[in-house]
Structure formats: C-alpha cells, structure tokens
Design an enzyme around this catalytic site. Structure first.
Site, PDB file in Angstrom:
ATOM      1  N   ASP A  46       0.769   3.236   7.001  1.00  0.00           N
ATOM      2  CA  ASP A  46       0.554   2.320   5.876  1.00  0.00           C
ATOM      3  C   ASP A  46       1.899   1.828   5.357  1.00  0.00           C
ATOM      4  OD1 ASP A  46      -0.834   0.970   3.781  1.00  0.00           O
ATOM      5  OD2 ASP A  46      -0.245   2.596   2.429  1.00  0.00           O
TER       6      ASP A  46
ATOM      7  N   ASP B  28       3.976  -2.195   6.014  1.00  0.00           N
ATOM      8  CA  ASP B  28       4.454  -3.137   4.990  1.00  0.00           C
ATOM      9  C   ASP B  28       5.946  -3.418   5.191  1.00  0.00           C
ATOM     10  OD1 ASP B  28       1.885  -2.986   3.741  1.00  0.00           O
ATOM     11  OD2 ASP B  28       2.822  -3.288   1.777  1.00  0.00           O
TER      12      ASP B  28
ATOM     13  N   ASP C 295      11.636   9.108   8.391  1.00  0.00           N
ATOM     14  CA  ASP C 295      12.732   8.557   7.574  1.00  0.00           C
ATOM     15  C   ASP C 295      13.712   7.765   8.445  1.00  0.00           C
ATOM     16  OD1 ASP C 295      13.396  11.004   8.710  1.00  0.00           O
ATOM     17  OD2 ASP C 295      14.432  11.795   6.943  1.00  0.00           O
TER      18      ASP C 295
END
Ligand code: IPM
Ligand code: MN
Length: 363
Positions: free
Chosen positions: A247, A251, A223
């Site tokens: 993953d 992005d 986080d």
C-alpha cells in the site's frame, strides 16, 4: 463474447472516472463485436448513506457472480470519525476478502511524453517500468485480534500481522509468473531483520523461486526499497510484497509516473472451477473528495483498470493492448487533466472521449 461487468462507482471522483472507463469498454465492445452488459451497485460511503452498510449483502452477492468488478473509489470525510467497521473503506476491504482477490497488480511506468511532470529528475525517472504485486487479503489489514480499547491515558490498541505459508505462496507464484512475461526479475520486499512474518515470507519466496529457475530473485528490506524506488527505480522489474508495505510503496511509486491519477490496478483471485479468476479492477488513486464533481479527475487510472479487466477477466489481450495504446496516444497528444497539465487542463470526459477516438482511429 458477453462482457458481464458489475460497476461500483463508490465515492468522490469514483463515479466520474468509472463513467469514462465504461465509455471506453463500450467503444471496445462495439469495435470488436462483443456485448457489454453492465450493472451498477453500491459500496463505500454511497452504500453507507443508502443502506447503513459499507458493503450491502446485495453488492457482495452480485460481485461473486459477475464476470468482473470495476470499482471507482471509496472514502468520504463525512465518515471520518466513525470506527473502522462503519467506514467506507471497510466496504472495499470486505469486498476484496469476499471475492478472494489476494494478488493486487499495480504497474507503474514513466511515460516519455510526461517527462518533466514528476518532481524527480528526468534522469532518475526515465525508463521506469515496474509491476508491484501486493498481497491483498492478509497481513495487518485483516489479522486478529484487533481493536482499540479503553479511553484516555489507559487506552490501548492492537493489530495483528499474520501470514500462512499458503497465503505467501499463491501471491509469490503470481509475481514470478508475471516476471516471466516481463524482464525476468523479482524483488521481494520484507522486513525480515525485525518481523517473523517477513522471515516466513522470505522462506516461502525462496521455495517458490525454485520452481522458476529462469527468474532472478533478490530480497530487499522495505526501508531500503523505499529509498531505492526514488534513487534508482529503473533497477526494478517485479516488486513483490505484503499488504501494508505494498500500500505504502505503491503511492510512493506513483510519483515516478507523474500522477497517481495514471495508475491502474487488477486484483486477482484463484482460478475457479470454470477456469476464470475472480477479478476486481480499480484505479490506485482514492476518492479525492476535494476534486469530486468538478470534471477535473484524471480517468486514465480507471481506463487502464478497464484494460486490465479485458485482459485478465475475459482473456481479451488484443483489446487490452489496444486500450493501452490509445491511452499512450492521448498522453502523447497532451489531452491531460489538471494533475498533469495545469496550464491547459482537459476535462475528465474529454480525456475519455479522446481515448475512444484514438481506439476508433486505430481500428
Ligand atoms: C488502496 C487504498 C486502500 C488500501 C484503502 C482505501 C482501504 O489505499 O487501495 O491502496 O489501503 O488498500
Ligand atoms: Mn493505498
């Protein structure tokens, strides 16, 4: 040298971008005196439509013997309502597993000529140059048991996150070795305040770090990392993480580059008996069905993946550098697709041609 490449165009914009990447590989082969030998295979929605399976046995078998595999993208809205086993994505997940490509390398850099294309402030983005090393064949994506059971309010679903010591160790070694060729820092990302998998992850990464005393190591919770990536991306060199976190973070990191269309990746397996590694190369962007067939897709991620293929599967570092320099020249010249230049977009094929022309000019 014989460059034996299996091309899996896949779905959506996959065929358009891989065509440009192959064009560039062909230009490299001609300039450097190699012989490019490509064959095409089916994967994803294209394979489902033709054979009923997302990864036909023939593709699986050929991928294991090819010198390298260049993939476009998988995914198509037509299969959205099907269960995971009948979806195009399953073909890619099975291929990664069949090839044993456990380490996914995703470099992210902010190109100076593209300053202003990221929605983030230039002062934040400038100087970004990081490498995400994502574990690719374990964790939640593959763990068992898994399933969606029952219907209505009684329904339940389960996925399993599972890692062995060895699975963490081998990908960690790739990250530390990568850091040695870069700025010598690894940030290992986990969620060790909550997950046992992450506690194991940290322990193994510490063990591997002992073999790399010249490399700096820090641990970061995922986080915090998501926040640091957009607050202070320049602090990262190599970012090592498990499958699902990687993953998601990759992005997010694409925003630093200006467009996900620019991002390339290399997925590498263990060194085989012949001394080579299995290698699967694919742009990070997906199939983008809404863009497909319009000549609007950015081929730079696929072309950069072809450069990685030359470097890692064929040991052609000089040729790979040349392709990367040609990409830089084309970006500097402003030959860019609509994702980066909506005012005067170049077509997909024009970008590929420009990269080939830059290669020839530099030769
Ligand atoms: C990626 C993609 C894949 C993944 C999908 C298509 C299965 O998002 O390569 O990042 O989740 O790994
Ligand atoms: Mn993804």
């Amino acid at each position: 040298m014989d460059l034996n490449v299996l091309v899996l165009p896949g779905d959506g914009i996959g065929p358009e971008v891989t065509r440009e990447a192959v064009k560039v590989l062909q230009a490299v082969a001609v300039l450097a005196g190699h012989r490019l030998d490509t064959a095409e295979g089916l994967i994803g929605g294209a394979a489902l439509a033709a054979t009923g399976e997302p990864l036909p046995p023939e593709t699986r078998a050929r991928a294991r013997t090819a010198g390298a595999v260049l993939l476009g993208a998988v995914g198509s809205p037509e299969f959205d309502s099907l269960p995971p086993d009948r979806r195009p994505e399953r073909g890619l997940l099975d291929l990664r597993q069949a090839m044993g490509v456990y380490a996914n390398l995703r470099p992210v850099r902010a190109w100076a000529p593209l300053a202003g294309t990221s929605p983030l402030k230039d002062a934040v983005v400038t100087g970004t140059d990081l490498l995400i090393v994502r574990e690719l064949t374990g964790g939640l994506y593959y763990g068992r048991p898994r399933g969606l059971f029952g219907d209505g309010p009684a329904a339940e679903a389960v996925n399993t996150m599972q890692y062995s010591y060895g699975e963490v160790e081998r990908v960690a070694r790739i990250a530390f070795a990568g850091a040695r060729r870069r700025r010598g820092r690894v940030t290992s990302v986990d969620k060790s305040n909550v997950l046992e998998c992450s506690r194991l992850w940290r322990r193994v990464v510490e063990d591997v770090a002992a073999d790399f005393p010249d490399i700096g190591l820090e641990h970061m919770l995922v986080d915090t990392c998501a926040m640091q990536l957009i607050l202070n991306p320049g602090r990262f060199d190599v970012l090592l993480t498990e499958n699902m976190f990687g993953d998601i973070l990759s992005d997010e990191a694409a925003v630093l580059a200006g467009s996900i269309g620019l991002l390339a990746s290399a997925s590498l397996g263990a060194v085989g008996p012949g001394g080579g590694r299995a290698g699967l190369y694919e742009p990070v962007h997906g199939s983008a069905p809404d863009l497909a067939g319009r000549g609007a897709a950015n081929p730079i991620g696929a072309i950069g993946s072809a450069a990685a293929l030359l470097r890692f599967s064929f040991g052609l570092g000089r040729e790979a550098d040349a392709v990367e320099r040609a990409i830089g020249a084309v970006i500097a010249a402003g030959v860019l697709t609509a994702d980066l230049r909506p005012d005067r977009p170049a077509e997909t094929t024009a970008v590929g041609d420009a990269v080939c022309a830059a290669l020839r000019r530099a030769a």
